[in-house]
Motif scaffolding. Sequence first.
Motif, PDB file in Angstrom:
ATOM      1  N   GLU A 142     -40.963 -64.201 -58.182  1.00 62.40           N
ATOM      2  CA  GLU A 142     -40.628 -65.057 -59.330  1.00 62.40           C
ATOM      3  C   GLU A 142     -39.289 -65.781 -59.117  1.00 62.40           C
ATOM      4  O   GLU A 142     -38.431 -65.803 -59.986  1.00 62.40           O
ATOM      5  CB  GLU A 142     -40.585 -64.234 -60.625  1.00 62.40           C
ATOM      6  CG  GLU A 142     -41.923 -63.597 -60.968  1.00 62.40           C
ATOM      7  CD  GLU A 142     -41.899 -62.825 -62.282  1.00 62.40           C
ATOM      8  OE1 GLU A 142     -40.790 -62.524 -62.788  1.00 62.40           O
ATOM      9  OE2 GLU A 142     -42.988 -62.537 -62.815  1.00 62.40           O
ATOM     10  N   VAL A 143     -39.145 -66.375 -57.925  1.00 58.86           N
ATOM     11  CA  VAL A 143     -37.878 -67.048 -57.608  1.00 58.86           C
ATOM     12  C   VAL A 143     -38.026 -68.560 -57.452  1.00 58.86           C
ATOM     13  O   VAL A 143     -37.042 -69.235 -57.169  1.00 58.86           O
ATOM     14  CB  VAL A 143     -37.252 -66.477 -56.314  1.00 58.86           C
ATOM     15  CG1 VAL A 143     -36.848 -65.040 -56.509  1.00 58.86           C
ATOM     16  CG2 VAL A 143     -38.184 -66.643 -55.123  1.00 58.86           C
ATOM     17  N   ILE A 144     -39.229 -69.113 -57.649  1.00 60.35           N
ATOM     18  CA  ILE A 144     -39.431 -70.541 -57.392  1.00 60.35           C
ATOM     19  C   ILE A 144     -39.240 -71.383 -58.645  1.00 60.35           C
ATOM     20  O   ILE A 144     -38.544 -72.411 -58.619  1.00 60.35           O
ATOM     21  CB  ILE A 144     -40.823 -70.800 -56.794  1.00 60.35           C
ATOM     22  CG1 ILE A 144     -40.996 -70.008 -55.497  1.00 60.35           C
ATOM     23  CG2 ILE A 144     -41.010 -72.300 -56.528  1.00 60.35           C
ATOM     24  CD1 ILE A 144     -42.387 -70.097 -54.906  1.00 60.35           C
ATOM     25  N   SER A 145     -39.854 -70.982 -59.728  1.00 56.89           N
ATOM     26  CA  SER A 145     -39.819 -71.793 -60.942  1.00 56.89           C
ATOM     27  C   SER A 145     -38.392 -72.047 -61.414  1.00 56.89           C
ATOM     28  O   SER A 145     -37.608 -71.105 -61.574  1.00 56.89           O
ATOM     29  CB  SER A 145     -40.622 -71.104 -62.051  1.00 56.89           C
ATOM     30  OG  SER A 145     -40.612 -71.879 -63.225  1.00 56.89           O
ATOM     31  N   ASP A 146     -38.049 -73.313 -61.591  1.00 56.05           N
ATOM     32  CA  ASP A 146     -36.749 -73.751 -62.094  1.00 56.05           C
ATOM     33  C   ASP A 146     -35.600 -73.396 -61.157  1.00 56.05           C
ATOM     34  O   ASP A 146     -34.438 -73.379 -61.566  1.00 56.05           O
ATOM     35  CB  ASP A 146     -36.490 -73.174 -63.487  1.00 56.05           C
ATOM     36  CG  ASP A 146     -35.461 -74.002 -64.267  1.00 56.05           C
ATOM     37  OD1 ASP A 146     -35.484 -75.248 -64.136  1.00 56.05           O
ATOM     38  OD2 ASP A 146     -34.633 -73.424 -64.984  1.00 56.05           O
ATOM     39  N   LEU A 201     -41.235 -76.789 -46.398  1.00 55.83           N
ATOM     40  CA  LEU A 201     -40.972 -75.652 -47.294  1.00 55.83           C
ATOM     41  C   LEU A 201     -40.252 -76.099 -48.556  1.00 55.83           C
ATOM     42  O   LEU A 201     -40.544 -75.630 -49.657  1.00 55.83           O
ATOM     43  CB  LEU A 201     -40.165 -74.585 -46.557  1.00 55.83           C
ATOM     44  CG  LEU A 201     -40.836 -73.959 -45.338  1.00 55.83           C
ATOM     45  CD1 LEU A 201     -39.950 -72.864 -44.749  1.00 55.83           C
ATOM     46  CD2 LEU A 201     -42.218 -73.420 -45.676  1.00 55.83           C
ATOM     47  N   GLY A 202     -39.320 -77.024 -48.410  1.00 56.44           N
ATOM     48  CA  GLY A 202     -38.611 -77.533 -49.576  1.00 56.44           C
ATOM     49  C   GLY A 202     -39.513 -78.288 -50.528  1.00 56.44           C
ATOM     50  O   GLY A 202     -39.462 -78.085 -51.750  1.00 56.44           O
ATOM     51  N   VAL A 203     -40.354 -79.175 -49.992  1.00 59.00           N
ATOM     52  CA  VAL A 203     -41.218 -79.958 -50.880  1.00 59.00           C
ATOM     53  C   VAL A 203     -42.304 -79.088 -51.490  1.00 59.00           C
ATOM     54  O   VAL A 203     -42.746 -79.337 -52.625  1.00 59.00           O
ATOM     55  CB  VAL A 203     -41.813 -81.196 -50.170  1.00 59.00           C
ATOM     56  CG1 VAL A 203     -40.710 -82.153 -49.749  1.00 59.00           C
ATOM     57  CG2 VAL A 203     -42.673 -80.820 -48.988  1.00 59.00           C
ATOM     58  N   GLU A 204     -42.737 -78.050 -50.777  1.00 54.42           N
ATOM     59  CA  GLU A 204     -43.682 -77.100 -51.375  1.00 54.42           C
ATOM     60  C   GLU A 204     -43.044 -76.426 -52.588  1.00 54.42           C
ATOM     61  O   GLU A 204     -43.687 -76.258 -53.637  1.00 54.42           O
ATOM     62  CB  GLU A 204     -44.089 -76.050 -50.347  1.00 54.42           C
ATOM     63  CG  GLU A 204     -45.118 -75.036 -50.840  1.00 54.42           C
ATOM     64  CD  GLU A 204     -46.533 -75.584 -50.929  1.00 54.42           C
ATOM     65  OE1 GLU A 204     -47.267 -75.142 -51.831  1.00 54.42           O
ATOM     66  OE2 GLU A 204     -46.891 -76.446 -50.106  1.00 54.42           O
ATOM     67  N   SER A 205     -41.770 -76.067 -52.465  1.00 53.45           N
ATOM     68  CA  SER A 205     -41.051 -75.456 -53.588  1.00 53.45           C
ATOM     69  C   SER A 205     -40.977 -76.422 -54.769  1.00 53.45           C
ATOM     70  O   SER A 205     -41.165 -76.025 -55.927  1.00 53.45           O
ATOM     71  CB  SER A 205     -39.633 -75.063 -53.156  1.00 53.45           C
ATOM     72  OG  SER A 205     -39.649 -74.167 -52.077  1.00 53.45           O
ATOM     73  N   ALA A 206     -40.701 -77.687 -54.477  1.00 52.18           N
ATOM     74  CA  ALA A 206     -40.615 -78.681 -55.546  1.00 52.18           C
ATOM     75  C   ALA A 206     -41.951 -78.839 -56.254  1.00 52.18           C
ATOM     76  O   ALA A 206     -42.015 -78.924 -57.491  1.00 52.18           O
ATOM     77  CB  ALA A 206     -40.153 -80.020 -54.980  1.00 52.18           C
ATOM     78  N   SER A 207     -43.037 -78.860 -55.485  1.00 53.48           N
ATOM     79  CA  SER A 207     -44.362 -78.984 -56.087  1.00 53.48           C
ATOM     80  C   SER A 207     -44.680 -77.807 -56.996  1.00 53.48           C
ATOM     81  O   SER A 207     -45.379 -77.957 -58.002  1.00 53.48           O
ATOM     82  CB  SER A 207     -45.428 -79.080 -54.978  1.00 53.48           C
ATOM     83  OG  SER A 207     -46.733 -79.168 -55.514  1.00 53.48           O
ATOM     84  N   ARG A 208     -44.121 -76.647 -56.669  1.00 50.59           N
ATOM     85  CA  ARG A 208     -44.404 -75.423 -57.431  1.00 50.59           C
ATOM     86  C   ARG A 208     -43.400 -75.166 -58.555  1.00 50.59           C
ATOM     87  O   ARG A 208     -43.404 -74.091 -59.139  1.00 50.59           O
ATOM     88  CB  ARG A 208     -44.433 -74.225 -56.482  1.00 50.59           C
ATOM     89  CG  ARG A 208     -45.589 -74.246 -55.487  1.00 50.59           C
ATOM     90  CD  ARG A 208     -45.473 -73.119 -54.481  1.00 50.59           C
ATOM     91  NE  ARG A 208     -46.525 -73.134 -53.487  1.00 50.59           N
ATOM     92  CZ  ARG A 208     -47.489 -72.202 -53.362  1.00 50.59           C
ATOM     93  NH1 ARG A 208     -47.515 -71.169 -54.193  1.00 50.59           N
ATOM     94  NH2 ARG A 208     -48.396 -72.301 -52.424  1.00 50.59           N
TER      95      ARG A 208
END
Length: 206
Positions: free
Chosen positions: A47-51, A64-71
């Motif tokens: 639970e470290v990706i959202s916001d 990896l960065g853009v995957e994080s942004a999409s999520r």
Amino acid sequence: MKRGHPMSRIIAGAAGGTPLASVPGSLTRPTTDRVKEALFSRLDAFEVISDARVLDLYAGSGSLGVESASRGARAVDLVEFDGKASEVCQRNADLVNTVARRKVVAVHRSKVESFLDRAGESTRWDLVFLDPPYPLDEPALAAALAKLLPHLAEGAVVVVERSARSPEPTWPEGLERFAEKKYGETLLWFAEPGVEPDVEPDTAGD
């Protein structure tokens, strides 16, 4: 460096399924979609990706960065020194920013050490990826981790991707490895800031 290859895509989230631009030739070492999917499944469990504020160092294509942004990450910084790779980062950042209708992902053409040296004292990231090129030696990686440490938020997660034949990174005091996972020739190390011990107030002379 990471990461893009001809079939690479954003796996999930607002921009899920979007093909990613890849870095031409052999400038970068792709993180396969299989590894990326497994990695983000674990990060979702943490639970470290959202916001989150996310930092992708040695970003390659920035996958990896853009995957994080999409999520659902709040802000993402891609740091890549190579000119061609940083241009690919920008194209992939633009894809996600267009979907989000705001600038979620920023690209910084810079060496990792210089970028961290310039970061303000109050700058903190919640999730950090380091996928350096295999030729980067262990002392250089250790130096980057030491420079990163003051910029980690409480509860941050650091992910280091290396060859399965590479030794465990040398963690600076205050950064502790809590998990590792091997996927074929790829080994992921997970670390977090250590909890500082409570210090009893000095009552001598009271």
